[in-house]
Structures are given as structure tokens and as C-alpha cells.
Scaffold this active site. Structure first.
Site, PDB file in Angstrom:
ATOM      1  N   GLU A 191      -3.943   1.428  -7.574  1.00  0.00           N
ATOM      2  CA  GLU A 191      -4.282   2.857  -7.004  1.00  0.00           C
ATOM      3  C   GLU A 191      -3.492   4.155  -7.030  1.00  0.00           C
ATOM      4  O   GLU A 191      -2.260   4.226  -6.608  1.00  0.00           O
ATOM      5  CB  GLU A 191      -4.053   2.507  -5.300  1.00  0.00           C
ATOM      6  CG  GLU A 191      -4.932   1.226  -4.868  1.00  0.00           C
ATOM      7  CD  GLU A 191      -5.338   1.507  -3.120  1.00  0.00           C
ATOM      8  OE1 GLU A 191      -6.391   1.503  -2.922  1.00  0.00           O
ATOM      9  OE2 GLU A 191      -4.297   1.380  -2.578  1.00  0.00           O
ATOM     10  N   HIS A 201       0.902  -1.176   0.020  1.00  0.00           N
ATOM     11  CA  HIS A 201       0.000   0.168   0.038  1.00  0.00           C
ATOM     12  C   HIS A 201       0.807   1.299   0.082  1.00  0.00           C
ATOM     13  O   HIS A 201       1.788   1.256   0.649  1.00  0.00           O
ATOM     14  CB  HIS A 201      -0.885   0.119   1.325  1.00  0.00           C
ATOM     15  CG  HIS A 201      -1.992   0.990   1.027  1.00  0.00           C
ATOM     16  ND1 HIS A 201      -1.781   2.480   1.235  1.00  0.00           N
ATOM     17  CD2 HIS A 201      -3.308   0.808   0.905  1.00  0.00           C
ATOM     18  CE1 HIS A 201      -2.916   2.947   1.272  1.00  0.00           C
ATOM     19  NE2 HIS A 201      -4.038   2.145   0.781  1.00  0.00           N
TER      20      HIS A 201
END
Ligand code: PEP
Length: 241
Positions: A160, A87
Site C-alpha cells: 500500500e 497499516h
């Protein structure tokens, strides 16, 4: 294949009373990523799958001298099935491409499935979609270096773009689809015959979820801020047809 919708609570306390009333209403695969502390509180739910926001890159079955870390085996003991790896918020805290690769391989070898997060920053995207693709290709190459083909079926890639995370600015669905197709092309086909799933993350809300999730080329969504409210998250899930 079912759409895949994931909730990343980040470092937020879930409202447990509200989550007790939460009922996902679609055929989507729903995975919750609470903090390590809150994992036991979401363990045992029948309607959702449990994930962890991170995992350590050593998996010593009997534990080890790594203060502050949590192993894949410890997570599995609490019913965790997925680990979020790479992430951008963890990368910003020091997870290099090399560490991401180590965590990915350890998690897979330990029997966890993985959501591998990739995505470019605003500086890269400003140079155009080709620069963004080159950036993502490098992240993918480094993370997947040495991963055995048999494990590809256990990986979901979350595209993302960093500039879309927590900003309220989503990517254009057409660009997100182009990126998802590009990522699939890098991975080719998994040993089970199906393409590797690619989901989109970045300011997905109940209002805009359909624009992304309903696309054939996007296999679901990774939702941060909008997953904190179970009612809003339920609406996102129900936009899956
Ligand atoms: C995330 O944390 O992965 C994310 C996409 O956050 P948000 O939905 O808040 O942009």
C-alpha cells in the site's frame, strides 16, 4: 489460488441494514475488517471472513493490565481469523517497525492469519522505484525478523503506497506488479509450496479494481473508502474472474 479481497472500514460505522443485503458474487476470499466494536455484528456470516484492524503485541490468555488493548485470544473468541498489522495509519499513530514485528509474531503464534501492510511515502517514491523497494525491504525485514518459516503461509502482504491511500491516486498497475514480485522474492516460497500472496491497496474502487485484481502478479486488494458502500464493494468483488 483464490483472489483475496479485504474491506477496511477504518473508524467508520457500517450501515448494518445495507450489509445485511450484501452478497459477494465470486470465488474470491472476502475478509471484512470492521472496528473492534463492530466485530460481533459481522461475526457468524457465512460468506465472508472476519478480521480485526489491529491486535495487541502481548497475548495473555487470561487477559492482562493493558488498558485499551485487545488481545489475539479475545479476537479469536469472536471468530476473528485475520489481523491487519502495520497499516500506515497505525504506523502514523506510533506503531514502529519494532511494534509491527511484535504484533506480527504474537498474532501468528496465537493462531491468527495476518495481513502485513507495507508501503512507502511520497517522498520516497519521488526518488524512484528502487528507493521504494529499499524502503519496503527494510519494513519487511524488520517485521519478519524472527518469524518462523512455518508461519509464512499465514501471511498476506498488502503493498500500500501511502500516497495512494485515500487520495484517489492509484499506483500504476505495472509498478504495483513489480512491487508485488519484489515482495514475493523477499519471502521466497512458503512451506506449503505456494508463493506468499501479495495484494494491492490504495484508492481501489469499482471503476479501477479490475486493472489491479485481474493481474496475475497481484493476488487481490485491500479496500478502504470504497468498501464502506456494500454495493460498491460487491462490484469490486465481482470484478474477480
Ligand atoms: C486502506 O485503508 O488500506 C486503503 C487502501 O484505503 P483506500 O482504499 O481508501 O485508499
Amino acid at each position: 489460488m483464490k483472489k483475496f479481497i479485504a474491506a477496511n472500514f477504518k473508524m467508520h460505522e457500517p450501515d448494518l441494514r445495507a450489509w445485511a443485503k450484501f452478497k459477494p458474487t465470486s470465488g474470491a476470499e472476502v475478509v471484512m475488517f470492521p472496528s473492534f466494536l463492530h466485530i460481533p455484528l459481522f461475526s457468524g456470516r457465512k460468506d465472508t471472513i472476519l478480521g480485526a484492524q489491529d491486535v495487541f503485541w502481548e497475548n495473555l490468555r487470561s487477559g492482562g493490565a493493558y488498558t485499551g488493548e485487545v488481545s489475539a485470544q479475545m479476537l479469536k473468541n469472536f471468530g476473528v481469523k485475520y489481523a491487519l498489522i502495520g497499516h500506515s495509519e497505525r504506523r502514523a499513530l506510533g506503531d514502529t517497525n519494532e511494534i509491527v514485528g511484535k504484533k506480527l509474531k504474537t498474532a501468528l503464534a496465537s493462531g491468527l492469519k495476518v495481513i502485513l501492510c507495507v508501503g512507502e511515502g511520497e517522498d520516497v517514491r519521488k526518488k524512484g522505484i528502487t528507493s521504494a523497494k529499499n524502503f519496503v525491504r527494510a519494513q519487511m525485514k524488520s517485521a519478519l525478523f524472527g518469524v518462523k518459516k512455518k508461519f509464512l503461509k499465514d501471511i498476506i502482504v498488502a503493498y500500500e503506497p501511502i500516497w495512494a491511500i485515500g487520495t484517489g491516486r492509484t499506483d500504476k498497475p505495472a509498478d504495483a506488479i513489480a512491487m508485488a514480485d519484489f515482495i514475493r522474492s523477499l519471502l521466497s516460497v512458503s512451506p506449503t509450496g505456494g508463493p506468499v500472496r501479495v495484494i494491492y491497496g490504495g484508492s481501489v474502487t469499482a471503476k479501477n479494481a479490475k486493472k489491479f485484481i485481474s493481474q496475475k502478479g497481484i493476488d487481490g486488494a485491500l479496500v478502504g473508502g470504497a468498501s464502506l458502500d456494500p454495493k460498491e464493494f460487491a462490484k469490486i468483488i465481482s470484478s474477480v474472474k
